[in-house]
Design an enzyme around this catalytic site. Sequence first.
Site, PDB file in Angstrom:
ATOM      1  N   LEU A  94       0.842  -1.198   0.000  1.00 54.46           N
ATOM      2  CA  LEU A  94       0.000   0.000   0.000  1.00 54.46           C
ATOM      3  C   LEU A  94       0.877   1.247   0.000  1.00 54.46           C
ATOM      4  O   LEU A  94       1.903   1.299   0.684  1.00 54.46           O
ATOM      5  CB  LEU A  94      -0.914   0.015   1.230  1.00 54.46           C
ATOM      6  N   HIS A 110       1.404 -11.091   8.835  1.00 56.91           N
ATOM      7  CA  HIS A 110       2.618 -11.458   8.102  1.00 56.91           C
ATOM      8  C   HIS A 110       3.147 -12.790   8.652  1.00 56.91           C
ATOM      9  O   HIS A 110       3.224 -12.972   9.873  1.00 56.91           O
ATOM     10  CB  HIS A 110       3.679 -10.361   8.245  1.00 56.91           C
TER      11      HIS A 110
HETATM   12  C1  GAR Z   1      -0.796 -15.953   4.807  1.00 55.70           C
HETATM   13  O1  GAR Z   1       0.231 -16.821   5.222  1.00 55.70           O
HETATM   14  C2  GAR Z   1      -0.419 -14.525   5.096  1.00 55.70           C
HETATM   15  O2  GAR Z   1       0.293 -14.368   6.297  1.00 55.70           O
HETATM   16  C3  GAR Z   1       0.446 -14.198   3.920  1.00 55.70           C
HETATM   17  O3  GAR Z   1      -0.229 -14.774   2.829  1.00 55.70           O
HETATM   18  C4  GAR Z   1      -0.927 -15.931   3.280  1.00 55.70           C
HETATM   19  C5  GAR Z   1      -2.372 -15.822   2.843  1.00 55.70           C
HETATM   20  O4  GAR Z   1      -3.059 -16.999   3.132  1.00 55.70           O
HETATM   21  N1  GAR Z   1       0.626 -12.787   3.761  1.00 55.70           N
HETATM   22  C6  GAR Z   1       1.774 -12.246   3.382  1.00 55.70           C
HETATM   23  O5  GAR Z   1       2.750 -12.891   3.082  1.00 55.70           O
HETATM   24  C7  GAR Z   1       1.766 -10.737   3.322  1.00 55.70           C
HETATM   25  N2  GAR Z   1       3.091 -10.229   3.385  1.00 55.70           N
HETATM   26  P1  GAR Z   1      -4.640 -17.031   3.033  1.00 55.70           P
HETATM   27  O6  GAR Z   1      -5.024 -16.444   1.684  1.00 55.70           O
HETATM   28  O7  GAR Z   1      -4.955 -18.505   3.098  1.00 55.70           O
HETATM   29  O8  GAR Z   1      -5.203 -16.265   4.187  1.00 55.70           O
END
Ligand code: GAR
Length: 226
Positions: A94, A110
Site C-alpha cells: 500500500l 505477516h
Molecule cells: C498468509 O500466510 C499470510 O500471512 C500471507 O499470505 C498468506 C495468505 O493466506 N501474507 C503475506 O505474506 C503478506 N506479506 P490465506 O489467503 O490462506 O489467508
Amino acid sequence: MTKNIGVLISGTGTNLQSIIDKKSKGVLSANIAVVISNNENAYGLIIAKNKNIPTHVVPHKDFTTREEHEKKIIDILKGYNVDLVVLAGYMRILTKFFISHYPEKIINIHPALLPSFRGVDAQRQAVEYGVKISGATVHFVDEKVDHGPIIIQGAVPVSPQDKRDDLAQRILNIEHRILPQAIQWICEGRIKIQGTKVILINKNKPKADIKDIMPCLINPQLEEGF
Ligand code: GAR
C-alpha cells in the site's frame, strides 16, 4: 457500536475463513462488511460469497498507477463505512495515499516474526536461513513494507527437515488464531498505539505481568539440567 471491517485478500482466504469462523462462534463482534480482492481467481471470494458477504474484484492490472487502483478500493471501502481495513493475505504494497485515508486503521498479518523476514515468501526465507523459531505477526500498517506497531505475535518451532510448505502450514494455524483476536481487541477499543508500541488494555486486571503470560518456546528442547 459494531465496527465494520473490510478484508483485502489476494488468494486462498484461509485467514478470511478464520475471521468468519470466529464471527460464527460468537467471539468476534466485527461486521465483515466487504471482501475485496485484486485477484479475480482468489478462492477467498468464493468463501465470502458462500456467506453472503459482499465481494468486489479490483484487478491492479486494470489501472495505470498504484494510486488509481487504491482510489478504487478506498471508494468501495467508504461505501461500506469500513472502520478497519484487514489485510488477510493481500499481496500488494500500500502507498502513502491509501494509508493516509485510514491512519492507524489498517492491520496486516505477516507469516514471520517481524522484523525478521519481511517481504515475499517469508516462510521460505525462514526455512532457508535455518532459524529454529518463526511465527506470525499482526501489526498496524505504516509506510514501510511489513512494518508498523506490533499487536500480537505467535511463535512456532522450525525443524531442519521442514520444507517451506510444512512451515507455512504451521504458521497458518497460528495466524488463524491471532488475526481474529487482534481484530476483536480493536473492536473492543482495547488497543492503544504509543509510538512504536502497542498497549493492550486488559479487561479485568489493570496490567498484565509478563511472568504470568506463558513459558518460553525453545527449539531444540533443552536437556535435563539446563
Ligand atoms: C498468509 O500466510 C499470510 O500471512 C500471507 O499470505 C498468506 C495468505 O493466506 N501474507 C503475506 O505474506 C503478506 N506479506 P490465506 O489467503 O490462506 O489467508
